[in-house]
Design a protein around this motif. Sequence first.
Motif, PDB file in Angstrom:
ATOM      1  N   TYR A  94     -47.339   0.412   1.233  1.00  0.00           N
ATOM      2  CA  TYR A  94     -48.583   0.784   1.656  1.00  0.00           C
ATOM      3  C   TYR A  94     -48.546   2.177   1.991  1.00  0.00           C
ATOM      4  CZ  TYR A  94     -51.823   1.650   5.628  1.00  0.00           C
ATOM      5  OH  TYR A  94     -53.039   2.007   6.232  1.00  0.00           O
ATOM      6  N   LEU A  95     -49.668   2.766   1.599  1.00  0.00           N
ATOM      7  CA  LEU A  95     -49.998   4.242   1.766  1.00  0.00           C
ATOM      8  C   LEU A  95     -50.996   4.381   3.027  1.00  0.00           C
ATOM      9  CD1 LEU A  95     -49.944   7.407   1.086  1.00  0.00           C
ATOM     10  CD2 LEU A  95     -51.888   6.885  -0.363  1.00  0.00           C
ATOM     11  N   PRO A  96     -50.381   4.946   4.113  1.00  0.00           N
ATOM     12  CA  PRO A  96     -51.224   5.013   5.419  1.00  0.00           C
ATOM     13  C   PRO A  96     -52.277   6.175   4.967  1.00  0.00           C
ATOM     14  CG  PRO A  96     -48.707   5.429   5.753  1.00  0.00           C
ATOM     15  CD  PRO A  96     -48.698   5.233   4.481  1.00  0.00           C
ATOM     16  N   PRO A  97     -53.303   6.078   5.922  1.00  0.00           N
ATOM     17  CA  PRO A  97     -54.337   6.937   5.616  1.00  0.00           C
ATOM     18  C   PRO A  97     -53.761   8.481   5.452  1.00  0.00           C
ATOM     19  CG  PRO A  97     -55.077   5.518   7.416  1.00  0.00           C
ATOM     20  CD  PRO A  97     -53.581   5.138   6.965  1.00  0.00           C
ATOM     21  N   CYS A  98     -54.361   9.053   4.383  1.00  0.00           N
ATOM     22  CA  CYS A  98     -53.680  10.563   4.098  1.00  0.00           C
ATOM     23  C   CYS A  98     -54.768  11.400   3.728  1.00  0.00           C
ATOM     24  CB  CYS A  98     -52.746  10.180   2.916  1.00  0.00           C
ATOM     25  SG  CYS A  98     -51.339  11.356   2.916  1.00  0.00           S
ATOM     26  N   SER A  99     -56.152  11.298   4.185  1.00  0.00           N
ATOM     27  CA  SER A  99     -57.114  12.101   3.890  1.00  0.00           C
ATOM     28  C   SER A  99     -56.892  13.592   4.494  1.00  0.00           C
ATOM     29  CB  SER A  99     -58.532  11.604   4.138  1.00  0.00           C
ATOM     30  OG  SER A  99     -58.635  11.415   5.734  1.00  0.00           O
ATOM     31  N   GLY A 100     -56.174  13.715   5.543  1.00  0.00           N
ATOM     32  CA  GLY A 100     -56.132  15.126   6.189  1.00  0.00           C
ATOM     33  C   GLY A 100     -57.188  15.072   7.312  1.00  0.00           C
ATOM     34  N   GLY A 101     -57.618  14.094   7.953  1.00  0.00           N
ATOM     35  CA  GLY A 101     -58.344  14.064   8.812  1.00  0.00           C
ATOM     36  C   GLY A 101     -60.121  14.418   8.526  1.00  0.00           C
ATOM     37  N   ARG A 102     -60.326  14.017   7.420  1.00  0.00           N
ATOM     38  CA  ARG A 102     -61.958  14.226   6.884  1.00  0.00           C
ATOM     39  C   ARG A 102     -62.854  13.128   7.170  1.00  0.00           C
ATOM     40  NH1 ARG A 102     -59.311  16.129   1.590  1.00  0.00           N
ATOM     41  NH2 ARG A 102     -59.633  14.005   1.035  1.00  0.00           N
ATOM     42  N   GLY A 103     -62.223  12.044   7.945  1.00  0.00           N
ATOM     43  CA  GLY A 103     -63.093  11.197   8.471  1.00  0.00           C
ATOM     44  C   GLY A 103     -63.264   9.984   7.270  1.00  0.00           C
ATOM     45  N   ASN A 104     -62.253   9.955   6.405  1.00  0.00           N
ATOM     46  CA  ASN A 104     -62.592   8.716   5.493  1.00  0.00           C
ATOM     47  C   ASN A 104     -62.498   7.393   6.144  1.00  0.00           C
ATOM     48  OD1 ASN A 104     -62.153  11.178   3.581  1.00  0.00           O
ATOM     49  ND2 ASN A 104     -60.708   9.760   2.351  1.00  0.00           N
ATOM     50  N   ARG A 105     -62.962   6.389   5.593  1.00  0.00           N
ATOM     51  CA  ARG A 105     -63.280   5.229   6.134  1.00  0.00           C
ATOM     52  C   ARG A 105     -61.992   4.212   5.482  1.00  0.00           C
ATOM     53  NH1 ARG A 105     -67.527   1.388   3.908  1.00  0.00           N
ATOM     54  NH2 ARG A 105     -67.184  -0.668   5.061  1.00  0.00           N
ATOM     55  N   TYR A 106     -61.373   3.621   6.250  1.00  0.00           N
ATOM     56  CA  TYR A 106     -60.424   2.850   5.727  1.00  0.00           C
ATOM     57  C   TYR A 106     -60.689   1.373   6.027  1.00  0.00           C
ATOM     58  CZ  TYR A 106     -57.660   6.624   4.849  1.00  0.00           C
ATOM     59  OH  TYR A 106     -57.348   8.212   4.160  1.00  0.00           O
ATOM     60  N   THR A 107     -60.562   0.507   4.984  1.00  0.00           N
ATOM     61  CA  THR A 107     -61.006  -1.012   5.141  1.00  0.00           C
ATOM     62  C   THR A 107     -59.789  -1.905   4.512  1.00  0.00           C
ATOM     63  OG1 THR A 107     -61.982  -1.247   2.975  1.00  0.00           O
ATOM     64  CG2 THR A 107     -63.423  -0.451   4.703  1.00  0.00           C
ATOM     65  N   VAL A 108     -59.905  -3.148   4.786  1.00  0.00           N
ATOM     66  CA  VAL A 108     -59.033  -4.127   4.279  1.00  0.00           C
ATOM     67  C   VAL A 108     -59.917  -5.434   3.614  1.00  0.00           C
ATOM     68  CG1 VAL A 108     -58.582  -5.474   6.554  1.00  0.00           C
ATOM     69  CG2 VAL A 108     -56.956  -5.577   4.549  1.00  0.00           C
ATOM     70  N   ASP A 109     -59.491  -5.946   2.755  1.00  0.00           N
ATOM     71  CA  ASP A 109     -60.099  -7.329   2.296  1.00  0.00           C
ATOM     72  C   ASP A 109     -58.853  -8.266   2.224  1.00  0.00           C
ATOM     73  OD1 ASP A 109     -62.341  -5.826   1.388  1.00  0.00           O
ATOM     74  OD2 ASP A 109     -61.420  -5.516  -0.879  1.00  0.00           O
ATOM     75  N   LEU A 110     -59.622  -9.284   2.932  1.00  0.00           N
ATOM     76  CA  LEU A 110     -58.395 -10.459   3.134  1.00  0.00           C
ATOM     77  C   LEU A 110     -58.873 -11.786   2.286  1.00  0.00           C
ATOM     78  CD1 LEU A 110     -58.084 -10.142   6.970  1.00  0.00           C
ATOM     79  CD2 LEU A 110     -56.272  -9.334   5.354  1.00  0.00           C
ATOM     80  N   LYS A 111     -57.895 -12.103   1.648  1.00  0.00           N
ATOM     81  CA  LYS A 111     -58.056 -13.533   0.783  1.00  0.00           C
ATOM     82  C   LYS A 111     -57.123 -14.709   1.211  1.00  0.00           C
ATOM     83  CE  LYS A 111     -60.342 -11.098  -2.979  1.00  0.00           C
ATOM     84  NZ  LYS A 111     -60.337 -11.122  -4.423  1.00  0.00           N
ATOM     85  N   ALA A 112     -57.496 -15.821   1.535  1.00  0.00           N
ATOM     86  CA  ALA A 112     -56.701 -17.122   1.755  1.00  0.00           C
ATOM     87  C   ALA A 112     -56.623 -17.797   0.707  1.00  0.00           C
ATOM     88  CB  ALA A 112     -57.481 -18.049   2.786  1.00  0.00           C
ATOM     89  N   ILE A 113     -55.358 -17.691  -0.066  1.00  0.00           N
ATOM     90  CA  ILE A 113     -54.979 -18.333  -1.287  1.00  0.00           C
ATOM     91  C   ILE A 113     -54.241 -19.608  -0.874  1.00  0.00           C
ATOM     92  CG2 ILE A 113     -53.682 -17.711  -3.448  1.00  0.00           C
ATOM     93  CD1 ILE A 113     -56.010 -15.768  -2.681  1.00  0.00           C
TER      94      ILE A 113
END
Length: 131
Positions: A94-113
């Motif tokens: 995993y790469l944690p949020p690394c935008s430098g605090g520019r307000g980038n939006r982080y999301t996750v997609d979840l799939k049940a397999i």
Amino acid sequence: MLAGQQCRLHGGKGSTPPMRVSGIPSGAVWIIAYFNDKSYGPLSRNGGHGTFGFPVRAATTDLPAVPGMKAKLPGGARVIKAARSSGDYASAGYLPPCSGGRGNRYTVDLKAIDKAGKVLDEITNFDIGKY
């Protein structure tokens, strides 16, 4: 995003947020999580910040926090694909949020397999924070 959850390059020790997933369909054996930075094109989809599998334990399953930059994960989770970042931003997981605090939006997609790899249910673009 909680303080300190950003990448090491910006002074943090980030991890994914722990999540409780409910309504998991019968027959699901894995929850696959695709972490993305929707504000940065190259890492905005298909697990740009990493893709992980979490074993399903019941119709409601807790997904533990995944530590940033590590290939070894807790709770039976496993790296499916490491983050697509490179250079100073390269990660074994995993790469944690690394935008430098520019307000980038982080999301996750979840799939049940299921055990054959068939997607039984999914949720996309679930917001997990801004940085």
